[in-house]
Motif scaffolding. Structure first.
Motif, mmCIF file in Angstrom:
data_model
loop_
_atom_site.group_PDB
_atom_site.id
_atom_site.type_symbol
_atom_site.label_atom_id
_atom_site.label_comp_id
_atom_site.label_asym_id
_atom_site.label_seq_id
_atom_site.Cartn_x
_atom_site.Cartn_y
_atom_site.Cartn_z
ATOM 1 N N GLN A 3 0.844 -1.252 -0.071
ATOM 2 C CA GLN A 3 -0.180 0.317 0.486
ATOM 3 C C GLN A 3 0.704 1.189 0.068
ATOM 4 O O GLN A 3 1.908 1.644 0.312
ATOM 5 C CB GLN A 3 -0.952 0.218 1.247
ATOM 6 N N TYR A 95 0.111 12.307 -7.608
ATOM 7 C CA TYR A 95 -0.374 10.230 -7.511
ATOM 8 C C TYR A 95 1.193 9.541 -6.863
ATOM 9 O O TYR A 95 2.174 9.644 -8.177
ATOM 10 C CB TYR A 95 -1.416 9.514 -8.013
ATOM 11 N N GLN A 117 -3.659 7.462 -2.970
ATOM 12 C CA GLN A 117 -4.733 8.324 -2.628
ATOM 13 C C GLN A 117 -4.539 9.580 -3.272
ATOM 14 O O GLN A 117 -5.300 10.797 -3.744
ATOM 15 C CB GLN A 117 -4.977 7.979 -1.797
#
Length: 125
Positions: A3, A95, A117
């Protein structure tokens, strides 16, 4: 699964600097390609810079060469985008993206399969 979490965006005046961070969790970047993209209102997402995690090679879009620097901190599992001499045209959501399976550099967004995000960067004149 990795992530990505971006941070460091903000509102600045033209000529100022910002440093964006992209921290990976879940697994290390290992041999990944890691890139920064940006999307301004009403425009398509565009490539900004990329780095090969293992070798450190880099690539930049022409409009940021000499102003932006992408780098990595292996110990912190973090990629940075140092942005100097910011211009109003740099205003966008930035991003961070990665592909843990491939390290070769590319400017194509579809070659990155993990995205953060986004963080807003606003540059006023």
């Amino acid at each position: 699964q990795v992530q990505l979490v971006e941070s460091g965006g903000g509102s600045v005046q033209a000529g100022a600097s910002l440093r964006l961070s992209c921290a990976a969790s879940g697994r290390t970047f290992s041999s990944s390609r890691v890139g920064w993209f940006r999307q301004a209102p009403g425009k398509e997402r565009e490539f900004v810079a990329a780095i090969n995690w293992s070798g450190g090679s880099t690539e930049y879009t022409d409009s940021v060469k000499g102003r932006f620097t992408i780098s990595r901190d292996i110990a912190k599992n973090t990629v940075y985008l140092q942005m100097n001499s910011l211009k109003p045209d740099d205003t966008a959501v930035y991003y961070c993206a990665a592909n843990p399976s491939f390290g070769s550099l590319t400017t194509f967004a579809r070659a990155y399969n993990v995205w953060g995000q986004g963080t807003q960067v606003t540059v006023s004149s």
